[in-house]
Design a protein around this motif. Structure first.
Motif, PDB file in Angstrom:
ATOM      1  N   LEU A 119       0.828  -1.203   0.000  1.00 40.36           N
ATOM      2  CA  LEU A 119       0.000   0.000   0.000  1.00 40.36           C
ATOM      3  C   LEU A 119       0.864   1.256   0.000  1.00 40.36           C
ATOM      4  CD1 LEU A 119      -2.855  -0.935   2.482  1.00 40.36           C
ATOM      5  CD2 LEU A 119      -3.104  -0.439   0.050  1.00 40.36           C
ATOM      6  N   GLU A 120       1.955   1.210   0.744  1.00 38.49           N
ATOM      7  CA  GLU A 120       2.834   2.385   0.781  1.00 38.49           C
ATOM      8  C   GLU A 120       3.417   2.659  -0.605  1.00 38.49           C
ATOM      9  OE1 GLU A 120       6.344   4.312   3.562  1.00 38.49           O
ATOM     10  OE2 GLU A 120       5.888   2.179   3.709  1.00 38.49           O
ATOM     11  N   ASP A 121       3.736   1.583  -1.345  1.00 40.42           N
ATOM     12  CA  ASP A 121       4.208   1.756  -2.712  1.00 40.42           C
ATOM     13  C   ASP A 121       3.130   2.391  -3.584  1.00 40.42           C
ATOM     14  OD1 ASP A 121       6.676   0.748  -2.184  1.00 40.42           O
ATOM     15  OD2 ASP A 121       6.286  -1.262  -2.969  1.00 40.42           O
ATOM     16  N   ALA A 122       1.892   1.922  -3.415  1.00 47.49           N
ATOM     17  CA  ALA A 122       0.803   2.382  -4.272  1.00 47.49           C
ATOM     18  C   ALA A 122       0.323   3.779  -3.913  1.00 47.49           C
ATOM     19  CB  ALA A 122      -0.363   1.394  -4.204  1.00 47.49           C
ATOM     20  N   LEU A 123       0.247   4.072  -2.615  1.00 43.23           N
ATOM     21  CA  LEU A 123      -0.303   5.348  -2.160  1.00 43.23           C
ATOM     22  C   LEU A 123       0.756   6.415  -1.947  1.00 43.23           C
ATOM     23  CD1 LEU A 123      -2.882   4.051   0.489  1.00 43.23           C
ATOM     24  CD2 LEU A 123      -3.281   4.571  -1.918  1.00 43.23           C
ATOM     25  N   GLY A 124       1.996   5.982  -1.751  1.00 39.49           N
ATOM     26  CA  GLY A 124       3.056   6.942  -1.468  1.00 39.49           C
ATOM     27  C   GLY A 124       3.265   7.178   0.007  1.00 39.49           C
ATOM     28  N   TYR A 125       2.273   6.845   0.819  1.00 42.86           N
ATOM     29  CA  TYR A 125       2.342   7.047   2.267  1.00 42.86           C
ATOM     30  C   TYR A 125       1.147   6.341   2.870  1.00 42.86           C
ATOM     31  CZ  TYR A 125       2.519   9.424   6.787  1.00 42.86           C
ATOM     32  OH  TYR A 125       2.603   9.701   8.130  1.00 42.86           O
ATOM     33  N   LEU A 126       1.288   5.860   4.098  1.00 41.85           N
ATOM     34  CA  LEU A 126       0.180   5.184   4.762  1.00 41.85           C
ATOM     35  C   LEU A 126      -0.412   6.069   5.848  1.00 41.85           C
ATOM     36  CD1 LEU A 126       1.244   1.454   5.191  1.00 41.85           C
ATOM     37  CD2 LEU A 126      -0.496   2.408   3.702  1.00 41.85           C
ATOM     38  N   PRO A 127      -1.679   6.442   5.712  1.00 38.38           N
ATOM     39  CA  PRO A 127      -2.304   7.229   6.787  1.00 38.38           C
ATOM     40  C   PRO A 127      -2.457   6.383   8.042  1.00 38.38           C
ATOM     41  CG  PRO A 127      -3.931   6.583   5.147  1.00 38.38           C
ATOM     42  CD  PRO A 127      -2.592   6.181   4.599  1.00 38.38           C
ATOM     43  N   GLU A 128      -2.393   7.040   9.195  1.00 34.27           N
ATOM     44  CA  GLU A 128      -2.544   6.323  10.457  1.00 34.27           C
ATOM     45  C   GLU A 128      -3.933   5.672  10.532  1.00 34.27           C
ATOM     46  OE1 GLU A 128      -2.139   7.178  15.280  1.00 34.27           O
ATOM     47  OE2 GLU A 128      -1.703   8.745  13.822  1.00 34.27           O
ATOM     48  N   GLY A 129      -3.959   4.427  10.996  1.00 33.41           N
ATOM     49  CA  GLY A 129      -5.221   3.710  11.096  1.00 33.41           C
ATOM     50  C   GLY A 129      -5.745   3.188   9.776  1.00 33.41           C
ATOM     51  N   TRP A 130      -4.854   3.000   8.775  1.00 32.56           N
ATOM     52  CA  TRP A 130      -5.314   2.564   7.450  1.00 32.56           C
ATOM     53  C   TRP A 130      -6.016   1.213   7.501  1.00 32.56           C
ATOM     54  CZ3 TRP A 130      -3.802  -2.075   5.520  1.00 32.56           C
ATOM     55  CH2 TRP A 130      -2.646  -2.658   6.046  1.00 32.56           C
ATOM     56  N   HIS A 131      -5.631   0.353   8.445  1.00 31.24           N
ATOM     57  CA  HIS A 131      -6.213  -0.985   8.492  1.00 31.24           C
ATOM     58  C   HIS A 131      -7.690  -0.962   8.850  1.00 31.24           C
ATOM     59  CE1 HIS A 131      -4.846   0.074  12.502  1.00 31.24           C
ATOM     60  NE2 HIS A 131      -5.610  -0.833  13.024  1.00 31.24           N
ATOM     61  N   LEU A 132      -8.179   0.181   9.356  1.00 33.15           N
ATOM     62  CA  LEU A 132      -9.591   0.314   9.706  1.00 33.15           C
ATOM     63  C   LEU A 132     -10.358   1.166   8.698  1.00 33.15           C
ATOM     64  CD1 LEU A 132      -9.186   0.908  13.540  1.00 33.15           C
ATOM     65  CD2 LEU A 132      -9.992  -1.175  12.425  1.00 33.15           C
ATOM     66  N   MET A 133      -9.677   1.688   7.675  1.00 33.43           N
ATOM     67  CA  MET A 133     -10.321   2.559   6.698  1.00 33.43           C
ATOM     68  C   MET A 133     -10.944   1.732   5.574  1.00 33.43           C
ATOM     69  SD  MET A 133      -7.418   5.560   6.400  1.00 33.43           S
ATOM     70  CE  MET A 133      -8.356   6.476   5.163  1.00 33.43           C
ATOM     71  N   PRO A 134     -12.178   2.048   5.164  1.00 28.20           N
ATOM     72  CA  PRO A 134     -12.785   1.345   4.027  1.00 28.20           C
ATOM     73  C   PRO A 134     -11.963   1.566   2.764  1.00 28.20           C
ATOM     74  CG  PRO A 134     -14.409   2.651   5.222  1.00 28.20           C
ATOM     75  CD  PRO A 134     -13.068   3.046   5.751  1.00 28.20           C
ATOM     76  N   VAL A 135     -12.064   0.623   1.835  1.00 31.25           N
ATOM     77  CA  VAL A 135     -11.322   0.713   0.582  1.00 31.25           C
ATOM     78  C   VAL A 135     -11.584   2.039  -0.116  1.00 31.25           C
ATOM     79  CG1 VAL A 135     -11.178  -0.256  -1.750  1.00 31.25           C
ATOM     80  CG2 VAL A 135     -11.161  -1.774   0.219  1.00 31.25           C
ATOM     81  N   CYS A 136     -12.854   2.469  -0.117  1.00 33.68           N
ATOM     82  CA  CYS A 136     -13.187   3.708  -0.832  1.00 33.68           C
ATOM     83  C   CYS A 136     -12.511   4.913  -0.214  1.00 33.68           C
ATOM     84  CB  CYS A 136     -14.706   3.899  -0.877  1.00 33.68           C
ATOM     85  SG  CYS A 136     -15.500   3.939   0.739  1.00 33.68           S
ATOM     86  N   GLU A 137     -12.399   4.956   1.117  1.00 31.30           N
ATOM     87  CA  GLU A 137     -11.739   6.082   1.780  1.00 31.30           C
ATOM     88  C   GLU A 137     -10.230   6.000   1.611  1.00 31.30           C
ATOM     89  OE1 GLU A 137     -12.847   6.663   5.816  1.00 31.30           O
ATOM     90  OE2 GLU A 137     -14.987   6.493   5.426  1.00 31.30           O
ATOM     91  N   LEU A 138      -9.687   4.813   1.735  1.00 29.69           N
ATOM     92  CA  LEU A 138      -8.235   4.650   1.635  1.00 29.69           C
ATOM     93  C   LEU A 138      -7.761   4.952   0.222  1.00 29.69           C
ATOM     94  CD1 LEU A 138      -5.704   3.889   3.169  1.00 29.69           C
ATOM     95  CD2 LEU A 138      -6.189   1.493   2.714  1.00 29.69           C
ATOM     96  N   SER A 139      -8.528   4.538  -0.782  1.00 29.09           N
ATOM     97  CA  SER A 139      -8.152   4.820  -2.166  1.00 29.09           C
ATOM     98  C   SER A 139      -8.078   6.314  -2.427  1.00 29.09           C
ATOM     99  CB  SER A 139      -9.168   4.187  -3.127  1.00 29.09           C
ATOM    100  OG  SER A 139      -9.222   2.798  -2.973  1.00 29.09           O
ATOM    101  N   SER A 140      -9.010   7.058  -1.838  1.00 29.62           N
ATOM    102  CA  SER A 140      -9.079   8.496  -2.104  1.00 29.62           C
ATOM    103  C   SER A 140      -7.994   9.283  -1.397  1.00 29.62           C
ATOM    104  CB  SER A 140     -10.452   9.038  -1.692  1.00 29.62           C
ATOM    105  OG  SER A 140     -10.604   8.968  -0.289  1.00 29.62           O
ATOM    106  N   THR A 141      -7.225   8.645  -0.502  1.00 22.14           N
ATOM    107  CA  THR A 141      -6.174   9.379   0.209  1.00 22.14           C
ATOM    108  C   THR A 141      -4.914   9.538  -0.621  1.00 22.14           C
ATOM    109  OG1 THR A 141      -5.159   7.406   1.189  1.00 22.14           O
ATOM    110  CG2 THR A 141      -6.967   8.444   2.409  1.00 22.14           C
ATOM    111  N   ARG A 142      -4.819   8.834  -1.736  1.00 19.68           N
ATOM    112  CA  ARG A 142      -3.538   8.752  -2.430  1.00 19.68           C
ATOM    113  C   ARG A 142      -2.930  10.115  -2.711  1.00 19.68           C
ATOM    114  NH1 ARG A 142      -1.944   5.247  -7.794  1.00 19.68           N
ATOM    115  NH2 ARG A 142       0.161   6.021  -7.975  1.00 19.68           N
ATOM    116  N   HIS A 143      -3.654  10.940  -3.453  1.00 20.96           N
ATOM    117  CA  HIS A 143      -3.065  12.210  -3.857  1.00 20.96           C
ATOM    118  C   HIS A 143      -3.097  13.227  -2.727  1.00 20.96           C
ATOM    119  CE1 HIS A 143      -2.693  10.842  -8.009  1.00 20.96           C
ATOM    120  NE2 HIS A 143      -3.856  10.243  -7.799  1.00 20.96           N
TER     121      HIS A 143
END
Length: 875
Positions: A518-542
């Motif tokens: 995920l860090e490779d794909a998103l560039g960074y991992l937000p805190e608590g990512w393991h509890l974030m829905p796919v739709c919310e986590l996907s939108s954090t990328r940029h």
């Protein structure tokens, strides 16, 4: 303008101080009375200067953004609310050229005053400008008046029967008209807000709900999927008075189910209907009608009315709404800000009927809009966006996904990602399909039903094939979306937009692999990512990439950031501990205490991954996690039992700590695995008890502390230990649990004090105690440690394989005791070989266990498929 100047604008925002010292907002770190909130709003309004100017704000769920929002409304300065997508926000800013742009961050609001006087001709009634389609960046905006905002807030407050004792949690963004309506109606009624951006899947959210006595929260359809996954039906939320639902159609069975749940638990479900063009709400379903009429949107809000207008060519009628909250009209360019009211009633674009009971029901759509995860997407705008990229396309869709066919030879993966980013949607909610020619009807118009029928048919940009053995193909992580990464790491056949890493069965063993990819794909991992829905986590990328960009400064600082990158503390500790354990056992170097740090890490991960979901779902997940430890461990112990004389049957059944000889010997080599399995098994069955489950959900931090307290008699020698001088370890597991559950400084401080009380008392060796204490404090206070970028992959690999290295190294390193080389070299070779063999065993064993799990599920493994907006198969 002075602070004493009477503010003009939306009345509820201009007269906040009338509620005096009543609490208006709680943020978790501070509470503001209405008097104090009103003072801050006046100060912000004064900073806008004299005269009316166009103010732009990227409104997030923070106090500075809330103050800026209210200041604009109260002072009569028209407010342009920018979408959360940076690209979309920039597009609107360029299109409308606001006079002032408010930036929020680091707990404050910064004003970019572009000019002293406005360049715009602003109509006297204009108060608010909102995007018509979520965060698409379309220049088409809804123009709302101050009277409309006030009227809709008052109507909502009336039918919800809001009272001063009500407190709403801000589960939706302030930039979304639904989330905005929650703020408006509560502040108008003198109620209060629990201002937060936490997701309902985060245990911290429920801590907040209970601590702040939250009486309501707002939900869009996918929120209910998340509530199911966190076991909301079993939660004890005594303060809850009602839940509201809007943002798209909720399945009638889900309406009936939650209405019944609310009746049992003492809260109401309000199903609502609205559009941005009506400021927010147009209809609501009285809670006592939800069970009998779950298909209905209900009755018009107070002050509003509906009529049904026949649609030529259709055997149906369009729903038309009238009321004081109807917009002034649209704006498509800055010159439109001077226009007055051009709309007296709102043609909703929805086809409806009215039942004999007076309740309205939506039966279809006339317009080409869809709502996905609460965002309204203009399909015509999708086609225009693709046309701007030189692509001929036709777009259709549903409330699950946008589906488009594309003519010609294009990189559909890149197009889909670009489109998802610009629309502000999860990547998995966009499907692109290649066609030689767009399907058309006899009249030459695109055949949109044929396009929509392609949904889920295996989009070229969205799905890949599988290996011959049934396992998923693993492309480069940087080109994958979040859902695909979860599908491949966790070996699941389908991932929904509302799924989280935890709900899909993720645990500490799969966490490392997922986090690195995920860090490779998103560039960074937000805190608590393991509890974030796919739709919310996907939108954090940029958004996250921009948020963590290195600040300007000295070259040395930037160079350090390039060479070092943050890595989660638990992952680093697992790697360091495993290297130390193996090296100490072999005699390469000596560093005791790291195995006990791993027990704290195990408790930390248990609290993060194993406490959410319904009891049944969680029990299955617990047993699965235990099996992932037991199976590979027993396989190795069985081999050792067969080929050596150093082990006995109680080792094979992981019972040496209970039935084997007391004291430390070769029989005790697998003590860590045994005790961890005993703890996890005991907790799995304990948490299956409803009363215990309710206690843990309500007081997770206290339960972690309780495990420490329970073990104290053994810890302080009041009860004899089977391993003198080494101490028990349940308290360490509890210490890690409490560290993960700590949400406030005082909780972390209390756990720190507990660590200083217990660690030195447990072990005779001060160096061992120092190691354990340092590990626990790092876990508690530092969520991430900076690690050289070049070591990230190696660190992750060793952390992933740590269990396998631990159980195999006992058989590997003795092979090097007779090697005819210098002793230090032999020991170094033994350490390296132990690591390599453990990693190989991890690679083979995890793949084999995944294949067995697929077989036991009774289905042939399929390539991962992202099922946006639909329920993932039961696990």
């Amino acid at each position: 303008m002075t602070l004493e100047t009477k503010l003009a604008g939306v009345p509820f925002a201009a007269n906040l101080a009338r509620f005096g010292d009543r609490i208006a907002v709680r943020t978790g770190s501070e509470s503001l009375s209405y008097r104090e909130l009103g003072r801050r709003v006046q100060e912000m309004a004064a900073s806008f200067g004299h005269g009316r100017r166009l103010v732009a704000l990227q409104a997030d769920n923070t106090l500075p953004a809330l103050v800026a929002y209210l200041a604009a409304l109260s002072s009569g300065n028209p407010l342009l609310v920018l979408p959360t997508s940076p690209a979309a926000a920039e597009a609107l800013t360029d299109a409308y050229d606001p006079d002032i742009v408010v930036h929020t961050g680091n707990g404050q609001a910064l004003l970019d005053v572009r000019r002293d006087e406005t360049l715009h001709d602003l109509h006297p009634e204009l108060a608010l400008l909102l995007s018509t389609s979520g965060s698409t960046g379309s220049p088409k905006l809804v123009r709302l008046s101050a009277d409309g905002i006030q009227a809709n807030a008052a109507a909502i407050a009336e039918y919800l029967q809001l009272r001063p004792t009500d407190r709403a949690a801000t589960t939706l963004p302030l930039s979304y008209c639904y989330g905005m309506s929650v703020v408006n109606s509560h502040l108008l009624a003198g109620a209060s807000l629990a201002l937060t951006d936490l997701s309902v899947v985060d245990p911290c959210f429920w801590d907040l709900v209970r601590a702040e006595n939250v009486t309501s929260f707002a939900a869009v359809p996918y929120t209910f999927d998340l509530l199911d996954r966190v076991g909301f039906a079993d939660m004890d939320v005594p303060s809850l008075r009602y839940i509201t639902q809007a943002g798209g159609r909720l399945d009638p069975e889900r309406v009936r189910s939650y209405a019944e749940l609310g009746r049992q638990q003492g809260w109401d479900l309000y199903v609502m209907y609205g559009q941005t063009e009506a400021t927010a709400r147009m209809a609501y379903l009285p809670p006592d009608q939800a069970l009998e009429h779950p298909n209905a949107i209900g009755v018009p809000v107070p002050g509003g009315s509906f009529r049904l207008e026949p649609v030529p060519g259709l055997d149906a009628c369009e729903l038309v709404y009238s009321g004081p909250n109807v917009m002034l009209g649209y704006a498509e360019r800055s010159q439109d800000l001077s226009r007055g009211r051009v709309v007296d009633e709102l043609h909703t674009g929805d086809l409806a009927r009215r039942g004999a009971d007076g309740l309205y029901e939506i039966v279809g759509r006339r317009s080409r809009f869809v709502k996905i995860v609460g965002l309204r997407v203009d399909l015509g705008q999708v086609e225009r966006m693709l046309a701007d990229l030189g692509v001929t396309a036709a777009a259709a869709g549903s409330d699950d996904a946008v589906v488009a066919v594309v003519e010609g030879d294009h990189d559909l993966g890149l197009l889909a990602k670009t489109l998802a980013q610009d629309l502000g949607l999860p990547r998995a909610a966009v499907e692109l399909h290649p066609v030689e020619a767009i399907p058309r009807l006899s009249n030459g118009k695109p055949d949109y039903p044929a396009v929509a029928a392609l949904a889920g048919a295996g989009a070229a940009a969205g799905e890949g094939g599988g290996d011959d053995d049934g396992g998923p193909t693993v492309p480069d992580a940087g080109s994958m979306d979040v859902g695909r990464i979860f599908a491949e790491v966790l070996e699941v056949g389908s991932v929904a937009a509302t799924d989280t890493f935890v709900s899909l069965g993720g645990d500490s063993l799969s966490y490392v692999a997922a986090s690195i990819r995920l860090e490779d794909a998103l560039g960074y991992l937000p805190e608590g990512w393991h509890l974030m829905p796919v739709c919310e986590l996907s939108s954090t990328r940029h958004r996250v990439r921009q948020a963590v960009a290195p600040p300007e400064g000295r070259a040395g600082t930037n160079r350090t950031r390039r060479l070092f990158a943050p890595m989660e503390t638990g992952i680093v500790l697992r790697t360091v501990a495993m290297v130390a354990i193996v090296s100490t056992h072999i005699g390469f170097f000596h560093w005791q205490g790291t195995a006990h740090v791993l027990m704290a890490v195990a408790g930390y991960n248990f609290a993060r991954f194993q406490l959410s979901g319904s009891r049944t779902e969680r029990f299955r997940r617990h047993l699965r996690s235990i099996a992932r430890i037991v199976v590979p461990s027993v396989a190795v112990i069985g081999l050792a039992f067969a080929v050596t004389d150093k082990y006995a049957w109680h080792n094979l059944f992981l019972l040496n700590t209970l039935l084997g000889p007391p004291g430390w010997s070769d029989y005790s080599r697998f003590w860590f695995v045994e005790i961890l399995v005993h703890i996890l098994t005991g907790l799995a069955f304990l948490l299956a008890v409803p009363a215990v489950d309710r206690v843990v959900r309500r007081w997770p931090w206290a339960c972690g502390v309780a495990l420490v307290v329970v073990d104290m008699p053994l810890l302080f020698g009041l009860v004899d230990s089977r391993y003198p001088g080494q101490g028990p370890v349940l308290w360490l597991f509890g210490l890690g649990w409490a560290a993960a559950a700590s949400r406030t400084v005082w909780q972390r401080s209390a756990v720190t004090a507990l660590a200083f009380l217990t660690v030195p008392a447990s072990f005779d060796n001060p160096y061992r105690s120092a190691t354990i204490l340092a590990g626990c404090l790092l876990l508690l206070w530092l969520p991430a440690l900076r690690v050289p970028r070049g070591l990230h992959r190696t660190t992750a690999l060793l952390a992933s394989a740590s269990l396998y290295i631990y159980v195999t190294h006992w058989l590997v390193y003795p092979l090097f005791e007779s090697v005819d080389v210098a002793e230090p070299l032999a020991k170094g070779m033994a350490v390296l070989a132990s690591m390599v063999c453990g990693i190989l065993y991890w690679a083979v064993a995890t793949r084999a266990m995944a294949a067995v799990e697929r077989h036991l599920k009774g289905r042939r493994a399929l390539p991962p498929r992202i099922a946006v907006g639909r329920e993932a198969p039961a696990r």
